[in-house]
Design an enzyme around this catalytic site. Structure first.
Site, PDB file in Angstrom:
ATOM      1  N   GLN B 125       0.860  -1.176   0.000  1.00 36.19           N
ATOM      2  CA  GLN B 125       0.000   0.000   0.000  1.00 36.19           C
ATOM      3  C   GLN B 125       0.899   1.230   0.000  1.00 36.19           C
ATOM      4  O   GLN B 125       1.799   1.337   0.825  1.00 36.19           O
ATOM      5  CB  GLN B 125      -0.852  -0.048   1.261  1.00 36.19           C
ATOM      6  CG  GLN B 125      -1.818   1.093   1.411  1.00 36.19           C
ATOM      7  CD  GLN B 125      -2.521   1.013   2.759  1.00 36.19           C
ATOM      8  OE1 GLN B 125      -2.188   0.178   3.592  1.00 36.19           O
ATOM      9  NE2 GLN B 125      -3.487   1.873   2.970  1.00 36.19           N
ATOM     10  N   SER B 128       0.534   6.946   1.888  1.00 35.92           N
ATOM     11  CA  SER B 128       1.087   8.045   2.688  1.00 35.92           C
ATOM     12  C   SER B 128       2.317   8.646   2.041  1.00 35.92           C
ATOM     13  O   SER B 128       3.041   7.974   1.298  1.00 35.92           O
ATOM     14  CB  SER B 128       1.459   7.538   4.078  1.00 35.92           C
ATOM     15  OG  SER B 128       0.321   7.134   4.776  1.00 35.92           O
ATOM     16  N   SER B 160       3.033  -0.202   3.831  1.00 34.57           N
ATOM     17  CA  SER B 160       3.050  -1.505   4.479  1.00 34.57           C
ATOM     18  C   SER B 160       3.288  -2.614   3.468  1.00 34.57           C
ATOM     19  O   SER B 160       2.818  -2.541   2.339  1.00 34.57           O
ATOM     20  CB  SER B 160       1.746  -1.736   5.260  1.00 34.57           C
ATOM     21  OG  SER B 160       0.646  -1.585   4.422  1.00 34.57           O
ATOM     22  N   GLU B 243     -11.338  -0.321   4.226  1.00 32.97           N
ATOM     23  CA  GLU B 243     -10.365  -0.575   5.267  1.00 32.97           C
ATOM     24  C   GLU B 243     -10.940  -0.283   6.645  1.00 32.97           C
ATOM     25  O   GLU B 243     -10.694  -0.997   7.599  1.00 32.97           O
ATOM     26  CB  GLU B 243      -9.133   0.301   5.022  1.00 32.97           C
ATOM     27  CG  GLU B 243      -7.988  -0.045   5.943  1.00 32.97           C
ATOM     28  CD  GLU B 243      -6.768   0.819   5.678  1.00 32.97           C
ATOM     29  OE1 GLU B 243      -5.702   0.436   6.143  1.00 32.97           O
ATOM     30  OE2 GLU B 243      -6.885   1.866   5.031  1.00 32.97           O
ATOM     31  N   ASN B 360      -7.571   7.968  14.640  1.00 31.80           N
ATOM     32  CA  ASN B 360      -8.843   8.003  15.351  1.00 31.80           C
ATOM     33  C   ASN B 360      -9.358   9.424  15.562  1.00 31.80           C
ATOM     34  O   ASN B 360     -10.558   9.628  15.723  1.00 31.80           O
ATOM     35  CB  ASN B 360      -8.721   7.238  16.669  1.00 31.80           C
ATOM     36  CG  ASN B 360      -8.785   5.730  16.438  1.00 31.80           C
ATOM     37  OD1 ASN B 360      -8.713   5.280  15.287  1.00 31.80           O
ATOM     38  ND2 ASN B 360      -8.932   4.963  17.488  1.00 31.80           N
TER      39      ASN B 360
END
Lengths: 366, 384
Positions: B125, B128, B160, B243, B360
């Site tokens: 992935q 970012s 990742s 996700e 979060n």
């Protein structure tokens, strides 16, 4: 596979909402607190017409013979609107508790809403002054040891006795209560004593003295139904506290902006939403398991009570925080829900008692 | 009925999965973020695929079983209860494949889908960038039009699986003049292509779970544009939804961990309620709530509903739950909790939950603004 409410249950919930939104429940609550029961009893009658009071009464006794899921649907709305009165006792507990006893004659009048009943689960009976009959249960409820008909521990509010069946066996022994087997509460008529003040002024509590035994009652399922109803009521009250908080932070301005724009406020309310959304399926599942008499039903009821209590309490603390000083007054209606939640968190088994019951079940299940 | 009852077909499916896993599950493998572990995990993917268990919800034409959503969740429950390994193909299967199914060309489906079901192609992935965390709209890596394709330049980070993966997927700015969200295009690229440099980064657990990727005039043909040119944002948002919601963190994972936690509590000779017992109970309640919430979502989706911003509610719950489950386990282990072991490994992984897939804090903004409908305001940090 289907896990959720049926269209009929959604419709029932909406019908209750319509009725209760149109009724002036807040005034009825305030009158109830002051000892004037008439508006609250009028409301009781109107809800009876919708079938709420007869939900768990069998059809051959003029009830609806409905399911625990329907019960949870109704109590969520009662909690949302803050309806006062011994609803848990009369509607959730009494039908199962009195069925098959010499006192089952009252069921028809319970169903029609003519009669109200109170049940002392933790030493004190709610709204015994409007109840036609008041009962006392002595196991799992911490009244007294089974064979002692003496007065409940009273006095300086301190000596709240343990709830024997909800703690692990060793603890029960130490508490000096019979440790034998599953809950087999002895049901008695209660002699009503002095009134006590609850943190929630709409909850008019009375000391009771256990009296004459009523033969044949089965307290286990009845108490789980009461706990389920209490969980649903807590969840409903939490939803109301969140709705009122969201409405308030949209219109209350500080520094020239609605406080709902501030991230700190947003995050508090988001956490409440998360907690309530995850309590809901636990309450629903507990109701389903009581309906299907699943072997894990009691544990699921306890999980619902813990989660709904925690979520509603978080909702109340957050509501108070975002409202600020106005929320800390009794003149503001928010207080009705803040105080009710605090009372219900400890009613029908404290969080500690229910966690103990869950742990016992989990460890035993290995 | 409003209950959790499964059809005979679903129960048969469950038993078939359970039996197959019992016979084939290799148990815990070395970390997939080591060369040895990556090889073992690819091997496990091959085994899964040979039993047609690697992508149960996919069409049979691509190696799946056409399983319903209910069956998929059942499979996941069984998978985690069996203690089967984590999936090295997760990025491809869960994040990329839904996009290829939804936005890809027939040629892309042919080229990529089957190879990601058996561990042949492992995907990294690459969303970012330095300076751009949850704020994907601020991406700066560029794609410049050339004959027959594009040249990629710039840098990605926190990618990742990148140290041991074959290919990557990510967003590049294909139109520098366009505003933030517009002008981004979704590209698939080869990690061994000329001009690509991968620098592994050790995670908290000491393994190179992610990497920086540097792009120096890397050529990508038009065949590897996923979705339309300039539509990258729209495409990426649908993967973000996957996700955060159902696909990455199925309830089985947490239910199995909660079961092991209760077992640990018992093994430690504990049986009554003290503060640790309370934490065990709360972790169990949290996992149970997640399981039931998921079945509610499955019911909703199978009745034709969709999961929108509620995915953020989901993500907040599982990430906090995962952390508290593992913190509780470490508490039970006492002084031994600092020693390397499965609980510690899983704890270190759980620490990443509140950070990845959108922090979060971002999730709370999304819940507040899209679910509670609180005003967005002018301040930075709002959900976009």
């Amino acid at each position: 596979m289907r896990f959720g409410r049926t269209p009929e249950q959604h419709a029932f919930s909406e019908a209750l909402d319509d009725l209760l939104t149109a009724a002036d429940v807040v005034s009825a609550s305030r009158a109830w607190s002051a000892g004037d029961h008439s508006p609250g009893l009028k409301l009781w009658q109107r809800l009876a017409e919708l079938g709420v009071t007869g939900l768990l009464v069998p059809e051959d006794q003029d009830g609806l013979g409905a399911s625990p899921v329907d019960l949870a649907v109704a109590f969520e709305r009662l909690g949302y609107h803050g309806v006062p009165g011994p609803w848990i006792e009369s509607v959730a507990v009494a039908p199962a508790l009195l069925a098959g006893t010499s006192d089952s004659d009252i069921l028809q009048r319970l169903a029609s809403g003519e009669a109200l009943v109170s049940v002392a689960h933790a030493s004190r009976a709610l709204d015994a002054d409007v109840a036609e009959r008041t009962y006392a249960l002595n196991d799992r409820v911490g009244l007294t040891a089974p064979d002692s008909a003496g007065p409940p521990p009273s006095g300086s509010g301190g000596s709240t006795s343990a709830s024997p069946a909800l703690v692990e066996p060793g603890e029960r022994q130490r508490a000096g209560v019979e440790t034998n087997t599953a809950p087999s509460a002895i049901l008695r008529h209660a002699v009503v004593g002095a009134q006590r003040r609850s943190v929630d002024p709409t909850r008019r509590l009375f000391d009771v003295t256990p009296g004459e035994e009523v033969a044949g009652g089965d307290a286990g399922p009845a108490l789980d139904l009461g706990t389920l109803a209490c969980s649903a009521m807590l969840h409903g009250a939490g939803l109301r506290l969140l709705d009122d908080s969201v409405a308030y932070v949209k219109q209350r301005t500080q520094f020239g902006r609605p406080i709902g724009e501030f991230q700190a406020v947003k995050h508090l309310l988001a956490d409440v939403r998360v907690a309530l959304d995850f309590a809901a399926p636990l309450v629903h599942n507990a109701a389903v398991e009581l309906e299907t008499e699943a072997p894990t039903a009691a544990r699921s009821v306890s999980a619902a009570k813990v989660a709904a209590g925690d979520a509603a309490y978080l909702a109340s603390r957050t509501a108070l925080q975002v409202h600020g000083a106005i929320g800390y007054t009794r003149e503001f209606d928010l207080s009705l829900w803040i105080l009710k939640v605090r009372a219900l968190v400890g009613a029908w088994g404290t969080p500690t008692e229910h966690r103990a019951r869950i742990l016992e079940s989990l460890v035993e299940a290995r | 009925m409003s209950t959790l009852e499964f059809t005979e077909r679903e129960e048969t499916f469950r038993l078939e999965a359970r039996d197959w896993l019992a016979a084939n599950n290799p148990g815990r493998l070395p970390s997939m973020d080591t060369a040895e572990g990556a090889a073992a995990h690819r091997e496990w993917e091959r085994t899964l695929a040979s039993g047609r268990w690697s992508v149960v919800a996919w069409p049979e034409a691509y190696g799946g079983r056409d399983a319903s959503l209910t069956e998929w969740v059942i499979f996941e429950e069984e998978y985690y209860l069996a203690g089967a390994p984590t999936r090295i193909s997760q990025n491809g299967i869960s994040l990329l494949a839904p996009i290829i199914f939804g936005h890809g060309t027939e040629a892309q489906k042919e080229r990529y889908l089957r190879d990601m079901t058996d561990g042949t192609l492992v995907w990294a992935q690459a969303w970012s960038e330095p300076e751009a965390g949850s704020d994907l709209a601020s991406l700066r890596a560029t794609a410049t039009r050339v004959d027959g394709g594009w040249r990629l330049n710039g840098q990605k980070t926190w990618s990742s699986r990148a140290p041991f993966a074959d290919r990557g997927f990510g967003l590049f700015r294909s139109d520098p003049a366009a505003e933030r969200h517009r002008g981004l295009t979704y590209f698939l690229f080869d990690l061994s292509a000329d001009g690509v440099a991968v620098r592994p980064i050790d995670q908290l657990d000491g393994t190179p779970g992610f990497a920086e990727i540097f792009f120096d005039d890397v050529f990508v043909s038009d065949d590897d544009v996923l979705g339309g040119v300039g539509d990258g944002w729209k495409v990426a948002m649908s993967t973000a939804g996957n996700e955060r919601g159902l696909s990455l963190r199925s309830p089985g994972r947490f239910c199995a961990a909660a079961e092991r936690l209760v077992e640990l509590y018992r093994e430690e000779g504990l049986d009554k309620l003290d503060h640790r017992g309370s934490k065990v109970v709360d972790a169990w309640i949290g996992a149970e709530a997640y399981r039931l919430y998921t079945w509610g979502t499955v019911t909703h989706v199978e009745a034709g509903g969709s999961v929108g911003a509620e995915g953020s509610i989901n993500k907040l719950w599982w990430s906090d739950l995962d952390l508290s489950l593992h913190e509780t386990a470490l508490d039970l282990l006492g002084a031994d909790a600092e020693l390397e072991g499965p609980w510690l490994d899983d704890y270190l992984f759980s620490l990443s939950g509140p950070i990845y897939a959108g922090t979060n804090q971002i999730q709370r903004n999304i819940v507040a603004e899209r679910v509670l409908e609180l005003p967005r305001g002018s301040q930075k940090g709002g959900a976009q």
